[in-house]
Design a protein around this motif. Structure first.
Motif, PDB file in Angstrom:
ATOM      1  N   PRO A   1       0.670  -1.195   0.091  1.00 29.24           N
ATOM      2  CA  PRO A   1      -0.034   0.072  -0.163  1.00 29.24           C
ATOM      3  C   PRO A   1       0.871   1.245  -0.055  1.00 29.24           C
ATOM      4  CG  PRO A   1      -0.784  -1.413   1.712  1.00 29.24           C
ATOM      5  CD  PRO A   1       0.620  -2.070   1.170  1.00 29.24           C
ATOM      6  N   LEU A   2       1.966   1.336   0.764  1.00 26.91           N
ATOM      7  CA  LEU A   2       2.491   2.559   0.795  1.00 26.91           C
ATOM      8  C   LEU A   2       3.101   3.023  -0.336  1.00 26.91           C
ATOM      9  CD1 LEU A   2       3.177   4.763   2.829  1.00 26.91           C
ATOM     10  CD2 LEU A   2       5.408   3.503   3.719  1.00 26.91           C
ATOM     11  N   MET A   3       4.095   2.086  -0.930  1.00 28.15           N
ATOM     12  CA  MET A   3       4.794   2.334  -2.416  1.00 28.15           C
ATOM     13  C   MET A   3       3.825   2.313  -3.453  1.00 28.15           C
ATOM     14  SD  MET A   3       7.265  -0.328  -4.394  1.00 28.15           S
ATOM     15  CE  MET A   3       5.759  -1.188  -4.904  1.00 28.15           C
ATOM     16  N   ALA A   4       2.983   1.560  -3.646  1.00 26.03           N
ATOM     17  CA  ALA A   4       2.036   1.604  -4.861  1.00 26.03           C
ATOM     18  C   ALA A   4       1.100   2.587  -4.675  1.00 26.03           C
ATOM     19  CB  ALA A   4       1.598  -0.026  -5.077  1.00 26.03           C
ATOM     20  N   GLY A   5       0.404   2.721  -3.139  1.00 25.18           N
ATOM     21  CA  GLY A   5      -0.374   3.798  -3.167  1.00 25.18           C
ATOM     22  C   GLY A   5      -0.076   5.192  -3.334  1.00 25.18           C
ATOM     23  N   LEU A   6       1.384   5.376  -2.898  1.00 22.81           N
ATOM     24  CA  LEU A   6       1.683   6.419  -3.122  1.00 22.81           C
ATOM     25  C   LEU A   6       2.127   6.908  -4.623  1.00 22.81           C
ATOM     26  CD1 LEU A   6       4.512   7.008  -0.668  1.00 22.81           C
ATOM     27  CD2 LEU A   6       2.635   8.570  -0.840  1.00 22.81           C
ATOM     28  N   ALA A   7       2.215   5.914  -5.365  1.00 18.18           N
ATOM     29  CA  ALA A   7       2.609   6.144  -6.787  1.00 18.18           C
ATOM     30  C   ALA A   7       1.072   6.560  -7.307  1.00 18.18           C
ATOM     31  CB  ALA A   7       3.168   4.918  -7.563  1.00 18.18           C
ATOM     32  N   ALA A   8       0.185   5.637  -7.170  1.00 14.90           N
ATOM     33  CA  ALA A   8      -1.315   6.035  -7.831  1.00 14.90           C
ATOM     34  C   ALA A   8      -1.540   7.498  -7.327  1.00 14.90           C
ATOM     35  CB  ALA A   8      -2.243   4.949  -7.140  1.00 14.90           C
TER      36      ALA A   8
END
Length: 413
Positions: free
Chosen positions: A168-175
Motif C-alpha cells: 500500500p505505501l509504495m504503490a498507493g503513493l505512486a497512484a
C-alpha cells in the motif's frame, strides 16, 4: 510484380506523416512513456523467458542468445516501424508464447524448438504477404475489436489495484501521485511523477533487491535448427496464432482506439520476418507487441497523437540495449518491485481502456451483446489448442453477433 506488392504493403497510410520533425517527437511525455514501456517489457516477461530456458536446460550462452534475439530484434522493429509510419507501433515478443515454452521445452530437443520458431515466423510472413489479415481486420466489427482490447488490457488495471493492496505505501503513493499531478500539475507527465515517487518509496522501504538470476555475461551461443512436422503443429502453429490473434490484433486495436490507421499487413509481415530472424538466433518470436504499443500509444505519451511515436523510439532503443547487455542487465531490472511495475503500467493504460470501452459499448453500436461476450472472454484465462483468450474473444464475439443478427444491424449502421 513482387517489388510492387512489397511497396504496397509497406506504403504508409494516406496522411501518415506526423507533421513534426524527429526531434519534436521527443517530449518529456513521450520519453517517460517509452521508459515505462521498456521497464514493463524488460522485467517480468524476461523472467518468463529465463524460466523457459531453465525448463529446457539451456546453456548460459543459449539463454543469452534467446534474450538477445527477442529484445534486439524487438527494439529494431520498434525503431523501424516508428520511423517508417510515424505511429507508436512497438516491437517486442509474445509473452504468452514464452509461457507456453516453459512446458514445451521440458522434453524437447532445443534444435527442434528453434526449427519450430523459424517455421512459425514463416507462417506469419506468408499470411502477411497474402493480405488476408488486413482484410480480416477491416471486416471485423469495430465494437467487438474494441471490447477485445478492453478485456485484454483490463488485467493491467486490475494488476494496479492488486499492487496497491500488496504494498500500500509504495504503490498507493505512486497512484496518489499520478492523480494529484493529473489534476494540479499539467506540465509534468503523471506517469513519470508516479514512477519517480514509487521508486523513491521502494528505495526508502528497502524493496529494491537485485534478483538472484544465474545468467553469466557470455557470448550468445546459437543453435542449429532442426525441422520436424510434430513441432510445426505443436509449437509453430500456436505461436503464429498468438502473434496474429493476440499481439498484432491487440496492437492494431489499440492504435485504432487512438485514431491511427495502422498498416495491418505490414505489421504482420514484419512480425513474420522478425519471427524467422529471432528463430535463427535462438529466440521464439520478435513481433509487434500489444501492451507496449498500448503504453506508447496512450495519451500518457503525449497530448498530440502525432508525436507519440517518439515513445516507441525510446522504447526500441532501450529494448535493444537490454538485449545486448542482457547478462548484466537482467538482475538489475528485476530488482524493481513487481508491484511498482504493475501499478505504473496500469495507470498508463487508463486512457486506452476508457476509449476502448466507450467505442465498444456506445449506445448506437449494433453489436453490444457480441462485444460484451468478447470482453468477458478476453478477460478470462480461456485457452484452446494452445491459443490464448484474445483470439477466441474475436471469434466467439463475432459468432454470437452473427447468431443474434447483430452483424446485419452493425453493417446497416
Amino acid at each position: 510484380m513482387p517489388g510492387n506488392k512489397a511497396n504496397t504493403i509497406f506504403a504508409p497510410p494516406t496522411g501518415a506523416s506526423s507533421g513534426y520533425s524527429l526531434r519534436e517527437a521527443f517530449t518529456i511525455k513521450s520519453v517517460s512513456a517509452g521508459v515505462v514501456a521498456a521497464l514493463f517489457g524488460c522485467s517480468g516477461p524476461a523472467l518468463i523467458v529465463i524460466s523457459a530456458a531453465e525448463a529446457g536446460h539451456l546453456s548460459d550462452g543459449q539463454t543469452v542468445a534467446w534474450l538477445f534475439a527477442i529484445y534486439v530484434l524487438g527494439g529494431l522493429i520498434s525503431i523501424g516501424m516508428a520511423l517508417r509510419y510515424r505511429q507508436p507501433i512497438c516491437g517486442a515478443y509474445s509473452i504468452p508464447g514464452a509461457a507456453i515454452m516453459i512446458a514445451a521445452l521440458g522434453g524437447l530437443d532445443f534444435r527442434e524448438a528453434v526449427g519450430a520458431f523459424i517455421m512459425s515466423g514463416a507462417l506469419v510472413l506468408l499470411l502477411g504477404l497474402s493480405g488476408v489479415i488486413g482484410k480480416l481486420m477491416r471486416w471485423l466489427p469495430m465494437p467487438i475489436v474494441m471490447a477485445m482490447i478492453a478485456g485484454a488490457m483490463i488485467r493491467f488495471g486490475v494488476g494496479a489495484v492488486e499492487a496497491v493492496g500488496s504494498v500500500p505505501l509504495m504503490a498507493g503513493l505512486a497512484a496518489l501521485t499520478y492523480f494529484l499531478v493529473m489534476r494540479f500539475v499539467k506540465a509534468v507527465p503523471p506517469v513519470l511523477a508516479a514512477g519517480l515517487v514509487g521508486f523513491a518509496a521502494a528505495l526508502a522501504l528497502g524493496l529494491l533487491k537485485p534478483a538472484d538470476v544465474d545468467i553469466a555475461f557470455v557470448m550468445p551461443a546459437f543453435t542449429t535448427p532442426m525441422f520436424t512436422l510434430a513441432t510445426f503443429f505443436a509449437i509453430s502453429v500456436p505461436l503464429a496464432a498468438l502473434v496474429i490473434g493476440a499481439e498484432n490484433a491487440q496492437a492494431t486495436g489499440v492504435l485504432m482506439v487512438e485514431g491511427y490507421k495502422p498498416p495491418v499487413n505490414a505489421m504482420t509481415v514484419v512480425s513474420g520476418v522478425g519471427g524467422m530472424l529471432a528463430g535463427l538466433l535462438g529466440g521464439h518470436n520478435a513481433n509487434i507487441a500489444g501492451p507496449m504499443t498500448a503504453i506508447c500509444g496512450s495519451e500518457q505519451a503525449g497530448d498530440d497523437p502525432r508525436q507519440r511515436y517518439g515513445a516507441t523510439l525510446v522504447n526500441g532503443v532501450l529494448f535493444a540495449l537490454f538485449g545486448v547487455f542482457a547478462g548484466v542487465a537482467v538482475p538489475f531490472i528485476l530488482a524493481l518491485p513487481r508491484e511498482l511495475i504493475l501499478v505504473i503500467a496500469g495507470l498508463a493504460m487508463i486512457g486506452v481502456l476508457l476509449s476502448a470501452l466507450q467505442q465498444a459499448f456506445h449506445k448506437e453500436t449494433g453489436c453490444q451483446i457480441g462485444a460484451f461476450v468478447a470482453l468477458v472472454v478476453a478477460m478470462s484465462k480461456f485457452s484452446l489448442f494452445g491459443i490464448s483468450a484474445p483470439f477466441w474473444a474475436l471469434v466467439i464475439g463475432v459468432a454470437v453477433s452473427w447468431l443474434l443478427g447483430e452483424l446485419r444491424r452493425e453493417r446497416a449502421a
